[in-house]
Design an enzyme around this catalytic site. Sequence first.
Site, short mmCIF file in Angstrom:
data_model
loop_
_atom_site.label_atom_id
_atom_site.label_comp_id
_atom_site.label_asym_id
_atom_site.label_seq_id
_atom_site.Cartn_x
_atom_site.Cartn_y
_atom_site.Cartn_z
N CYS A 115 -19.63 97.07 46.13
CA CYS A 115 -18.46 97.80 45.89
C CYS A 115 -18.60 98.23 44.30
O CYS A 115 -17.90 99.33 43.78
CB CYS A 115 -17.26 97.07 45.87
SG CYS A 115 -17.11 95.46 45.00
N HIS A 484 -13.63 92.27 43.36
CA HIS A 484 -13.66 93.51 44.11
C HIS A 484 -13.34 94.81 43.39
O HIS A 484 -12.34 94.72 42.45
CB HIS A 484 -12.82 93.43 45.33
CG HIS A 484 -12.96 94.62 46.12
ND1 HIS A 484 -14.24 94.97 46.58
CD2 HIS A 484 -12.15 95.58 46.94
CE1 HIS A 484 -14.16 96.22 47.31
NE2 HIS A 484 -12.94 96.37 47.46
#
Length: 537
Positions: A115, A484
């Site tokens: 990510c 994230h």
Amino acid sequence: MIAVKVKWNKEEMAVEVDTSQPPSVFKSQLFSLTGVAPERQKIMGVKGGLLKDDAEWAKLGLKAGQKLTMMGTADKIPEAPTQQQTFMEDLPEEEQDTSGMSKYGAGLQNLGNTCYMNSTLQCLYAVPELRTSLTSYGPSPGMGGMGGVDGNHTLTVATRNLFADLTRSAQPVPPMEFILSLRRTYPQFGQTNREGYHMQQDADECWGGIMTSLKDRLKDGPSNDPVIRKLFGLRLRSTLKSAETDEVINKDEEAEKLVCNISVEVNHLHEGIKLGLVQDREQRVEALGRDALFHGNAAISHLPPYLTVQMMRFYYKADVQQKAKILRKVTFPLLLDALDFCTPELQAELKGPRLAGKHKHKHKHKHTERSMFWSAASQPASWPAGEQGWGPVSAKEIEDRRVGLSKKQKLGDDSSAAPAASAAAAAPSSGGDVAMDDAAAAAGASTSGEPAAEASVDFAGQLTGKYELIGVLTHKGRSADSGHYVSWVKQEDGSWIQFDDDKMIPRKEEEVLTLSGGGDWHMAYMLLYRAERVPQE
């Protein structure tokens, strides 16, 4: 440099060894050639048996043409997607663009803790000039087809191909070619944990690595200037003075980003950038025969078309041996005025264009109380209620934050930009543009009528020192190497799209302004601004 031959399995490769660098650099070269991670390499053929990372080349007696042997297994290649990649033009007409999102590009599949890479690429994809330059990129003469062993070239080609896929694809794209090129060019992104899975990485380091490779390979026409320098390049001028000897040091340097340092006194991006420009450091003073403390600041002497700002949210915590996160809330504006960060010479150069462009997009950012009010009732169901940064946001607060003003501070009281910022805050109906009456007075020009029209023609297309936010890379979690990453990108039609790996989610401008931190929710880590120019008309 010493040219040697390295045998691996049935292959024999010619490699140049830079003896001024440690053997670990040589192992990184071999990693880019073979895919064998440095920690798995066993290199034989030198004095003492195996080549160690801390060995000294001078004691190994390396000679030109010497043959070395390497043993080790290459990284496992990521598995190919189970479904064939589908492009928009290949779909039946009734299936094309059913969601209406394809005009904004496509999502990127997560290939296992990637990510950080996906969010970085989506922000860079938002720069059309970069996409155009990549489209025309090809192998240079003598590079051997796909560029041989040049990691910067293969990464540039992978970026070109991936951006083309994002433009054409009707479904999320698996960035397989890119991640392989990234890991071969920069081995740190190939790190794995004890279970053998690839680890999460720092998005800023990924951003910097991509910039370095593109800067090396992507050139602009006959001038051969690096495209990255033309699009993102800053020039900074530092002036340092010793309190002990009155010695003054002036230094000019290049950079591709500004840094927003975060301390207990920093509440807004403007304050953090000013803190990041402080250049206090120790320097050698020959007259004293020792190091002495110098105080000073850096200022921008050249502004780029695109301005990148890194929020310095991570620091290394020795007791846990990882990058810990600073959660402090630091607000950032949709419209950033960089005038206060510039040298006096550049400020003088910007006066004319700022005067000429003062009426630019006069009604572009007008909003009503109804459209600007952001309440808990209107929060997306997928976002946690009561999260830090959410709640009622008045039109006045949104307008203040557009031009970079916080509740506690009207910025620029001690700068040349103060009258402009105050005027903007007092008149939200102006659309957030900074008033230029003071600049006009300084330039000795009228602020209305024909003189302003003539100035607009003279300065058409020039930078004004003002920047519009077009990209935010956010992080959720407590460490740079975990959590994230997500990107939020402003599109050409003015809408905002959140790119969460393969998911594309429409967002409102008000939501973007809540990414300022203060809790465990997504908070801005990298900001991408686009320069406002004097209109051509």
